[in-house]
Write a protein that holds these residues in place. Structure first.
Motif, short mmCIF file in Angstrom:
data_model
loop_
_atom_site.label_atom_id
_atom_site.label_comp_id
_atom_site.label_asym_id
_atom_site.label_seq_id
_atom_site.Cartn_x
_atom_site.Cartn_y
_atom_site.Cartn_z
N LEU A 133 0.80 -1.23 -0.07
CA LEU A 133 0.13 -0.13 -0.08
C LEU A 133 0.81 0.99 0.03
CD1 LEU A 133 -2.82 -0.94 2.49
CD2 LEU A 133 -3.09 -1.09 0.07
N ASP A 134 2.17 1.08 -0.54
CA ASP A 134 3.01 2.28 -0.78
C ASP A 134 2.84 2.69 -2.14
OD1 ASP A 134 4.96 4.03 -1.11
OD2 ASP A 134 6.57 2.72 -0.56
N PHE A 135 2.14 3.76 -2.40
CA PHE A 135 2.09 4.29 -3.74
C PHE A 135 3.04 5.29 -4.08
CE2 PHE A 135 -2.00 2.56 -2.37
CZ PHE A 135 -2.33 2.06 -3.45
N GLY A 136 4.34 5.31 -3.51
CA GLY A 136 5.29 6.14 -3.91
C GLY A 136 5.05 7.77 -4.19
N ALA A 137 5.09 8.25 -5.39
CA ALA A 137 4.98 9.75 -5.58
C ALA A 137 3.78 10.23 -5.09
CB ALA A 137 5.51 10.00 -6.89
N LEU A 138 2.66 9.44 -5.35
CA LEU A 138 1.40 9.69 -4.70
C LEU A 138 1.33 10.40 -3.53
CD1 LEU A 138 -0.96 7.23 -6.38
CD2 LEU A 138 -0.33 9.28 -7.59
N HIS A 139 2.20 9.84 -2.75
CA HIS A 139 2.18 10.50 -1.44
C HIS A 139 2.83 12.01 -1.18
CE1 HIS A 139 0.66 6.71 0.16
NE2 HIS A 139 1.48 5.94 -0.32
N ARG A 140 3.30 12.08 -2.26
CA ARG A 140 4.51 13.49 -2.15
C ARG A 140 3.71 14.54 -2.90
NH1 ARG A 140 8.64 10.75 -3.13
NH2 ARG A 140 8.81 11.50 -5.25
N GLY A 141 2.60 15.14 -2.69
CA GLY A 141 2.02 16.26 -3.38
C GLY A 141 0.48 15.89 -3.71
N THR A 142 -0.08 16.95 -4.16
CA THR A 142 -1.60 16.62 -4.68
C THR A 142 -1.60 15.94 -6.30
OG1 THR A 142 -1.64 18.82 -5.87
CG2 THR A 142 -2.13 18.64 -3.36
N PHE A 143 -2.74 15.38 -6.50
CA PHE A 143 -2.88 14.89 -7.79
C PHE A 143 -4.23 14.84 -8.24
CE2 PHE A 143 -3.24 11.34 -4.57
CZ PHE A 143 -4.24 10.56 -5.23
N THR A 144 -4.61 14.64 -9.37
CA THR A 144 -6.12 14.43 -9.97
C THR A 144 -6.33 13.04 -10.26
OG1 THR A 144 -5.91 15.48 -12.10
CG2 THR A 144 -6.01 17.02 -10.06
N SER A 145 -7.67 12.95 -10.27
CA SER A 145 -8.04 11.68 -11.04
C SER A 145 -9.64 11.66 -10.95
CB SER A 145 -7.96 10.25 -10.06
OG SER A 145 -8.53 9.35 -10.61
N GLY A 146 -10.04 11.63 -12.22
CA GLY A 146 -11.42 11.64 -12.72
C GLY A 146 -12.34 10.60 -12.24
N THR A 147 -11.56 9.39 -12.37
CA THR A 147 -12.01 8.19 -11.79
C THR A 147 -12.39 7.96 -10.34
OG1 THR A 147 -10.95 6.78 -13.67
CG2 THR A 147 -11.67 5.54 -11.80
N ILE A 148 -11.29 8.43 -9.61
CA ILE A 148 -11.34 8.65 -8.06
C ILE A 148 -12.54 9.43 -7.76
CG2 ILE A 148 -10.10 9.08 -5.88
CD1 ILE A 148 -7.72 7.82 -7.27
N ARG A 149 -12.44 10.69 -8.27
CA ARG A 149 -13.47 11.45 -8.01
C ARG A 149 -15.09 11.20 -8.25
NH1 ARG A 149 -12.06 15.51 -11.41
NH2 ARG A 149 -10.31 16.19 -10.18
N SER A 150 -15.30 10.50 -9.42
CA SER A 150 -16.37 9.87 -9.63
C SER A 150 -16.75 8.87 -8.51
CB SER A 150 -16.64 9.48 -11.24
OG SER A 150 -17.80 8.99 -11.18
N ALA A 151 -15.91 8.03 -8.22
CA ALA A 151 -16.37 7.00 -7.27
C ALA A 151 -16.76 7.62 -6.08
CB ALA A 151 -14.86 5.92 -7.19
N GLN A 152 -15.85 8.70 -5.42
CA GLN A 152 -15.95 9.04 -4.15
C GLN A 152 -17.49 9.97 -4.29
OE1 GLN A 152 -14.29 12.78 -2.90
NE2 GLN A 152 -13.30 11.71 -1.29
N ARG A 153 -17.76 10.63 -5.34
CA ARG A 153 -18.89 11.30 -5.25
C ARG A 153 -20.09 10.54 -5.31
NH1 ARG A 153 -18.25 13.67 -10.04
NH2 ARG A 153 -17.20 15.19 -9.14
N GLN A 154 -20.10 9.17 -6.10
CA GLN A 154 -21.09 8.33 -5.83
C GLN A 154 -21.43 7.69 -4.68
OE1 GLN A 154 -21.29 5.42 -9.37
NE2 GLN A 154 -20.46 6.93 -10.65
#
Length: 312
Positions: free
Chosen positions: A125-146
């Motif tokens: 569950l180590d996602f490397g560079a994703l832990h070091r800054g902000t990022f965007t994802s339409g897929t995650i945003r849609s899943a979270q919104r639903q």
């Protein structure tokens, strides 16, 4: 003096000095913990908890300086940006202005097993560079919104809903980190589809889990969800809602049971929850439906299948 240990991010937040800033907390138990907060400018040091925590910025415009598990960074967040805190890491965060955040926490014990079943390799569950800054994802945003929309309708999320959202979000995090999960090909075997549908019918009023359905089909939860949708046309949670609405229609037509009792008979916690689901999918309240089906002039138009979220 030994610092207290916490089993979850939500527990630490609700037990500490920032509890008054919590707007909403929800949990289906063991799969995902949801929390929405609204805070002023703040400096905080979070304890290490056995969870991967995904934060979504709701309004944007704040500056952040933090170490979330992969080194310190500074950034200015925009509405819809994500931040990802590594599990078992005591992180530090400084935010320079008012901010609203929705957080999803993934307990490591459960989701590490999910990744192992999905990939046949040692899970991480180590996602490397994703832990070091902000990022965007339409897929995650849609899943979270639903996920939040369903929670608003049904109260605490069902286990099927939480697990389906978690699967989708983790799969996208793996892809963004450069280690995509293999996609399942084909649908369920006929015997597996039959047994799963029978199980959903038999346990309609229970909070059945994706694990239980996957075990019936002898598949991992990750692969089962995708194969079920390919065979049936909709995800398991949508199919279960269809069954519940159809059963509620039958009870409204054929019995004089109070609507509160009907809600419980089809797996909803209250008549208010049933009313929200029913209104969304049948375009009328349960009471109006009962009155209409007992009027022969209106019966024909009421027996079309419920419009359940398209084919999502």
């Amino acid at each position: 003096m030994t610092s207290p240990s916490y089993s979850s991010f939500n527990q630490w937040f609700s037990d500490g000095p920032f509890a008054t800033y919590i707007r909403t907390m929800k949990s289906p138990g063991g799969f995902l913990n949801l929390m929405e907060t609204a805070l002023p400018a703040v400096d905080m040091s979070d304890p290490a908890v056995p969870e991967l925590v995904l934060h979504c910025d709701l309004i944007g415009g704040f500056g952040i300086n933090a170490d979330l598990g992969a080194g310190r960074f500074s950034a200015t967040s925009r509405s819809g940006d994500f931040l990802l805190t590594a599990p078992n890491f005591a992180n530090s965060v400084s935010v320079d202005s008012y901010h609203q955040i929705r957080s999803l926490s993934f307990p490591v014990g459960y989701w590490r097993q999910f990744l192992e079943d999905a990939t046949d390799r040692v899970p991480s569950l180590d996602f490397g560079a994703l832990h070091r800054g902000t990022f965007t994802s339409g897929t995650i945003r849609s899943a979270q919104r639903q996920l939040w929309q369903r929670c608003d309708e049904e109260g605490a999320p069902s286990r099927l809903l939480a697990q389906a959202a978690g699967c989708e979000i983790l799969a996208e995090l793996c892809r963004l980190a450069g280690s995509p999960l293999a996609s399942a090909r084909g649908g369920l075997a006929p015997w597996a589809e039959r047994r799963c549908l029978e199980l959903m019918h038999a346990r309609l009023l229970e909070d059945i889990s994706l694990d239980e359905l996957a075990a019936e089909a002898r598949l991992s939860p990750y692969h089962f969800g995708r194969m079920f949708k390919q065979s049936v046309g909709v995800p398991p949670r949508v199919y279960l809602t269809r069954l519940r609405v159809e059963k509620a229609c039958d009870l409204l037509e054929q019995t004089n049971l109070p609507i509160t009792q009907i809600a419980l008979e089809v797996g909803y916690s209250s008549n208010q929850v049933l009313a929200r689901v029913f209104l969304k999918h049948m375009r009328m309240s349960p009471s109006d439906y009962r009155r209409a089906v007992r009027d022969p002039v209106r019966q024909t138009s009421l027996h079309a299948p419920p419009a359940l979220e398209g084919r999502q």
